[in-house]
Design a protein around this motif. Structure first.
Motif, PDB file in Angstrom:
ATOM      1  N   SER A 163      44.248  42.294  52.636  1.00  0.00           N
ATOM      2  CA  SER A 163      44.417  43.492  51.808  1.00  0.00           C
ATOM      3  C   SER A 163      43.547  44.626  52.355  1.00  0.00           C
ATOM      4  N   TYR A 164      44.146  45.834  52.391  1.00  0.00           N
ATOM      5  CA  TYR A 164      43.449  47.010  52.908  1.00  0.00           C
ATOM      6  C   TYR A 164      43.613  48.157  51.903  1.00  0.00           C
ATOM      7  N   SER A 165      42.479  48.681  51.420  1.00  0.00           N
ATOM      8  CA  SER A 165      42.502  49.806  50.490  1.00  0.00           C
ATOM      9  C   SER A 165      42.429  51.104  51.282  1.00  0.00           C
ATOM     10  N   ASN A 187      49.159  45.116  51.623  1.00  0.00           N
ATOM     11  CA  ASN A 187      48.871  43.683  51.679  1.00  0.00           C
ATOM     12  C   ASN A 187      49.800  42.972  52.657  1.00  0.00           C
ATOM     13  N   GLN A 213      40.359  54.364  55.655  1.00  0.00           N
ATOM     14  CA  GLN A 213      40.384  53.004  55.122  1.00  0.00           C
ATOM     15  C   GLN A 213      39.093  52.774  54.351  1.00  0.00           C
ATOM     16  N   LEU A 214      39.215  52.357  53.093  1.00  0.00           N
ATOM     17  CA  LEU A 214      38.054  52.199  52.228  1.00  0.00           C
ATOM     18  C   LEU A 214      37.522  50.777  52.204  1.00  0.00           C
ATOM     19  N   ASN A 215      38.418  49.800  52.341  1.00  0.00           N
ATOM     20  CA  ASN A 215      37.974  48.413  52.205  1.00  0.00           C
ATOM     21  C   ASN A 215      38.983  47.494  52.877  1.00  0.00           C
ATOM     22  N   ALA A 216      38.527  46.298  53.267  1.00  0.00           N
ATOM     23  CA  ALA A 216      39.396  45.265  53.828  1.00  0.00           C
ATOM     24  C   ALA A 216      38.913  43.915  53.331  1.00  0.00           C
ATOM     25  N   SER A 217      39.848  43.041  52.970  1.00  0.00           N
ATOM     26  CA  SER A 217      39.456  41.726  52.450  1.00  0.00           C
ATOM     27  C   SER A 217      40.507  40.678  52.791  1.00  0.00           C
ATOM     28  N   SER A 218      40.063  39.414  52.770  1.00  0.00           N
ATOM     29  CA  SER A 218      40.949  38.275  52.989  1.00  0.00           C
ATOM     30  C   SER A 218      40.748  37.289  51.855  1.00  0.00           C
ATOM     31  N   SER A 219      41.846  36.751  51.319  1.00  0.00           N
ATOM     32  CA  SER A 219      41.755  35.811  50.200  1.00  0.00           C
ATOM     33  C   SER A 219      42.808  34.719  50.351  1.00  0.00           C
ATOM     34  N   THR A 266      46.701  50.111  48.035  1.00  0.00           N
ATOM     35  CA  THR A 266      46.319  48.898  48.761  1.00  0.00           C
ATOM     36  C   THR A 266      47.557  48.329  49.439  1.00  0.00           C
TER      37      THR A 266
END
Length: 220
Positions: A158-160, A91, A120-126, A89
């Protein structure tokens, strides 16, 4: 009886308040308290600059153990077997006290992991209260390239990724008036813990100094 002529009169010694031992003690305590507060402010500002961008990788894990090969377990990309598949991941985190506007960037953020990125498997913002738009990203060989975008205060992107090989962190970022930190998250957390200890000690010194000054002044 008359005073003897020609003999000079000596003035009695006068103790000034600002030369007394009690006053000097109080002054020293107050100065120590001020220095303690100064250490707190300096440490806080050093640890929390106005704009600070933290680039780091986390969650690095091999997908195939030696025992898995014995059992015939494989990771395939289409019909092609990956020789050393890993998950990682990457970040991008705004650790400063202000938003980082798009105009601060002189180019894209290149999150280079040093080995081929399969996908790329996943992307998120926190870290923010609202739902923030995700920046545009694209895979380019061994790097995930992020286009300039607003990064809110306390926001972490974050990017997995699935990669073929053990990642080696090599990020690049061209940006103006922003402190860029590319250390691992663990080292950054350790530095944060040290800063919190310094702040606590500074508060303790300042509070002790003020209490001693108040007690000494009461008996002055």
């Amino acid at each position: 009886m008359y005073p003897t002529s020609g003999m000079a009169q000596t003035a009695p010694d006068v103790d000034h308040w600002y030369t007394s031992g009690t006053f000097l003690t109080i002054a020293g305590i107050v100065v120590a308290a001020i220095m303690g507060v100064g250490a707190i402010v300096a440490t806080y500002r050093s640890a929390n600059p106005r704009r600070r961008l933290h680039l780091y990788q986390s969650g690095v894990a091999s997908m195939v153990h030696i025992a898995s090969k014995t059992l015939g377990i494989k990771v395939l990309q289409g019909d092609q077997e990956l020789q050393n598949p890993h998950l990682v991941t990457v970040n991008v985190s705004n650790r400063g006290r202000r938003d980082i506007p798009r105009s601060s960037f002189d180019g894209p953020i290149t999150l280079d992991v040093g080995v081929e990125i399969v996908g790329q498997l996943n992307a998120s913002s926190s870290g923010t209260s609202g739902v923030e738009p995700m920046p545009e990203v694209a895979i380019s060989g061994t790097a995930l390239v992020m286009q300039p975008s607003l990064i809110k205060r306390k926001q972490t992107l974050s990017y997995s990724l699935l990669v073929d090989g053990k990642p080696t962190w090599q990020p690049k970022c061209a940006i103006v008036d922003v402190e860029v930190d590319t250390e691992s998250s663990g080292l950054d957390d350790m530095r944060g813990s040290i800063n919190r200890i310094v702040i606590f000690l500074g508060l303790l010194i300042a509070l002790s100094g003020l209490l001693l000054a108040a007690a000494s002044w009461r008996y002055y």
